[in-house]
Scaffold this motif. Structure first.
Motif, PDB file in Angstrom:
ATOM      1  N   LEU A 132      34.319  -3.741 123.149  1.00  0.00           N
ATOM      2  CA  LEU A 132      33.672  -3.586 121.854  1.00  0.00           C
ATOM      3  C   LEU A 132      32.304  -2.969 122.036  1.00  0.00           C
ATOM      4  CD1 LEU A 132      34.607  -7.037 120.289  1.00  0.00           C
ATOM      5  CD2 LEU A 132      35.709  -4.833 119.895  1.00  0.00           C
ATOM      6  N   PRO A 133      31.833  -2.222 121.051  1.00  0.00           N
ATOM      7  CA  PRO A 133      30.507  -1.617 121.173  1.00  0.00           C
ATOM      8  C   PRO A 133      29.420  -2.683 121.122  1.00  0.00           C
ATOM      9  CG  PRO A 133      31.406  -1.252 118.978  1.00  0.00           C
ATOM     10  CD  PRO A 133      32.498  -1.889 119.801  1.00  0.00           C
ATOM     11  N   HIS A 134      28.288  -2.383 121.724  1.00  0.00           N
ATOM     12  CA  HIS A 134      27.146  -3.284 121.708  1.00  0.00           C
ATOM     13  C   HIS A 134      26.564  -3.325 120.302  1.00  0.00           C
ATOM     14  CE1 HIS A 134      23.555  -5.380 122.880  1.00  0.00           C
ATOM     15  NE2 HIS A 134      22.823  -4.431 122.336  1.00  0.00           N
ATOM     16  N   LEU A 135      26.318  -4.523 119.778  1.00  0.00           N
ATOM     17  CA  LEU A 135      25.743  -4.660 118.451  1.00  0.00           C
ATOM     18  C   LEU A 135      24.220  -4.583 118.533  1.00  0.00           C
ATOM     19  CD1 LEU A 135      27.911  -7.573 117.015  1.00  0.00           C
ATOM     20  CD2 LEU A 135      28.117  -5.154 116.535  1.00  0.00           C
TER      21      LEU A 135
END
Length: 58
Positions: free
Chosen positions: A6-9
């Motif tokens: 998942l992409p970094h938030l």
């Protein structure tokens, strides 16, 4: 099961859900005239009726 990267938030999500109460769409007609790039036709607005019935049920 494969893992998903998942992409970094850029922010930290809330620890509990945030719920906004919004009004449902008003239904003033059961049918609508649709005029796409072809011959116009009438469509039944069944979803609005179902949403109203679900609201009444709740």
């Amino acid at each position: 099961m494969p893992t998903v990267d998942l992409p970094h938030l850029p922010f930290t999500p809330e620890s509990r859900p945030i719920v906004d109460v919004v009004a449902i769409e008003e239904q003033h007609t059961e049918r609508a005239c649709i005029s796409p790039d072809r011959e116009p036709f009438e469509a039944d607005r069944r979803v609005a009726t179902l949403v109203g019935r679900y609201r009444d049920y709740l």
